[in-house]
Design a protein around this motif. Structure first.
Motif, PDB file in Angstrom:
ATOM      1  N   THR A 167       0.842  -1.198   0.000  1.00 30.75           N
ATOM      2  CA  THR A 167       0.000   0.000   0.000  1.00 30.75           C
ATOM      3  C   THR A 167       0.880   1.252   0.000  1.00 30.75           C
ATOM      4  N   GLN A 189      -7.472   0.442  -0.584  1.00 30.53           N
ATOM      5  CA  GLN A 189      -7.643  -0.872   0.026  1.00 30.53           C
ATOM      6  C   GLN A 189      -8.995  -0.964   0.738  1.00 30.53           C
ATOM      7  N   ASP A 212      -5.865  -1.779  -4.942  1.00 37.50           N
ATOM      8  CA  ASP A 212      -5.283  -2.366  -3.740  1.00 37.50           C
ATOM      9  C   ASP A 212      -6.268  -3.395  -3.180  1.00 37.50           C
TER      10      ASP A 212
HETATM   11 MG   LIG Z   1      -2.009  -2.820   2.097  1.00 43.50          MG
END
Ligand SMILES: [Mg+2]
Ligand SMILES: Nc1ncnc2c1ncn2[C@@H]1O[C@H](COP(=O)(O)OP(=O)(O)OP(=O)(O)O)[C@@H](O)[C@H]1O
Lengths: 239, 215
Positions: free
Chosen positions: B43, B84, B161
């Motif tokens: 990330t 994410q 993500d």
């Molecule tokens: Mg991550």
């Protein structure tokens, strides 16, 4: 139970433009609030009652809201009674309920963001409107997060007591909520930047006034004028 | 033509070196996976490419070195980044407004915004959610909306993500189909074995701060 749900989704009130509803509400609320004549206030009652019927919402819910407000108002009426001015107490009671009913019928039948949009259209400062909107948008999320953490605590044997442990748990949850909100805000801002945000919220679906909206505005205004004329002409049939 | 390149990219977070001399290269319309254990910096890598994290070394978009906020501003609108966690990404009152947010900011005409919004609603099978407030969506629905919301920007590249988190079988297959057919450069960060197997893409492995090419 969802606290952010608009009422009366089947009624035409729900479909009306929030701007029209806001203007009508302000007009009536202003007049009723300032009035000191029983006749005039009673003159507005049929309008309020008619709106309530048009709403066709969950009457139980509406009466719960009215009841909560009246529980407080009752004390006002009682103290007015004690001081020997029962008509003033009753007038206050009537005025408050009328304004409340009209507010419920006109305000709570809009989705909150339609109201924010109306604020914006009325040229309230853009920053203020965005602040309202984002606050509204995230109160729910933060509340959900709070509930989630509480659930997780309960799932691990947490029982609220008056003990140090209980206070500590609440303190942890509160601290977590603050930190989470901070980071969430930070990431949301990044998400906005990722999609070309330049400091101004643009709205895609602009609301257009429909024939219904003009009709409602006209009828409301007519009722308003009639009540006013009638009360000005001095027909004091009550008191 | 190259789209994104990094040169000896290093990132420190919380006093620890999370990325170490990463040299990465993505062609136009090239599609790659970045895999690696939790906390390995996947990330962070994505956020660094979007200009949200301080870094050393170089990031290039179409051969141009990214120097400041101005450069990253234009990069961000050309590379769609799907977070994410969709809750971090969605902030509009309704799904429709969410999808319209980016193209409105880019100053497209109303007609063009409409076309983009409609086609994204269609492509992700979320037409019935058009007027739904965001907070009422399920986790999987939020995921779809968050991908659709960057697609309406019509970007040249996509960074996703962990896009399969919370998707059911049907939506998983739809996403696979979308990723396979989309004519853009794509970076997918994932742990999902099923997704990696379903798509025969290049794989990069990130561990201990080093990015290595797997296949
Ligand atoms: Mg991550
Ligand atoms: N905002 C931050 N401040 C300080 N350190 C951070 C921050 N965000 C991440 N880190 C640290 O950077 C490292 C990499 O985190 P990152 O989120 O990039 O990992 P990831 O590979 O995406 O993991 P996951 O698979 O769990 O999503 C971790 O050690 C993490 O603790």
């Amino acid at each position: 139970m969802n606290y952010f749900e608009a009422l009366g989704k089947e009624s035409f009130l729900y479909r009306l433009d929030a701007r029209v509803k806001l203007v009508v509400l302000l007009l009536f609320a202003w007049k009723i609030a300032l009035s000191s004549s029983f006749g005039e206030v009673l003159g507005f009652a049929p309008f309020a009652v008619a709106l309530l019927f048009c709403l066709r919402g969950d009457m139980g819910q509406i009466f719960r809201i009215l009841f909560a407000a009246d529980a407080f108002l009752v004390f006002l009426v009682i103290s007015a009674f004690i001081y020997g001015n029962i008509s003033l107490g009753l007038l206050l009671f009537l005025k408050s309920n009328e304004i409340l009913i009209i507010s419920i019928a006109l305000l709570m039948t809009s989705e909150p963001f339609q109201i924010f949009r109306a604020f914006r259209d009325f040229k309230l400062p853009a920053k203020l409107v965005q602040l309202f909107f984002l606050t509204y948008r995230y109160i729910y999320t933060i509340y959900e997060e709070y509930r989630l953490m509480m659930k997780s605590a309960y799932c691990r044997g947490f029982k609220p007591k008056t003990s140090l442990n209980t206070y500590r748990t609440y303190a942890y949850i509160l601290a977590n909520l603050l930190v989470k909100s901070y980071f969430r805000a930070d990431r949301i801002y990044k998400a906005m930047l990722c999609r070309g945000f330049k400091g101004e919220f643009l709205v895609y679906r602009e609301s257009k006034m429909k024939r219904e909206d003009y009709a409602f505005a006209a009828v409301s205004f007519l009722v308003f004028t009639m009540v006013e004329l009638w009360s000005l002409s001095g027909q004091k049939i009550f008191l | 033509m190259e789209l994104i390149r990094t040169e000896n990219l290093s990132v420190k977070r919380g006093g620890r070196e999370v990325l170490k001399n990463v040299n990465f290269f993505l062609q136009e319309r090239e599609k790659v996976f970045i895999i690696g254990p939790n906390g390995s910096g996947k990330t962070t890598f994505a956020e660094t490419l979007m200009g949200f994290v301080e870094f050393e070394g170089g990031i290039f978009f179409k051969g141009k070195r990214m120097e400041g906020e101005e450069d990253f501003y234009s990069l961000r609108t050309k590379v769609g980044y799907v977070f994410q966690n969709p809750d971090d990404q969605l902030f509009s009152p309704t799904v429709e407004e969410e999808l319209a947010f980016a193209p409105m900011n880019l100053g497209y005409s109303r007609g063009k915004v409409k076309t983009l919004v409609e086609s994204a609603l269609e492509k992700f099978g979320i037409r019935h959610l058009r007027d739904t407030p965001i907070y009422k969506l399920s986790g999987g629905q939020k995921r779809l909306v968050s991908i659709a919301a960057v697609m309406t920007m019509n970007p040249e590249g996509l960074i996703l993500d962990e896009p399969t988190n919370g998707l059911d079988e049907e939506n998983f297959l739809m996403l696979v189909d979308f990723l396979r057919s989309v004519e853009k450069a794509v970076i997918v960060i994932t742990h999902d074995k099923n997704l990696i197997d379903a798509l025969d893409w290049k794989k990069y492995y990130l561990k201990d701060g080093y990015l290595t090419f797997v296949k």
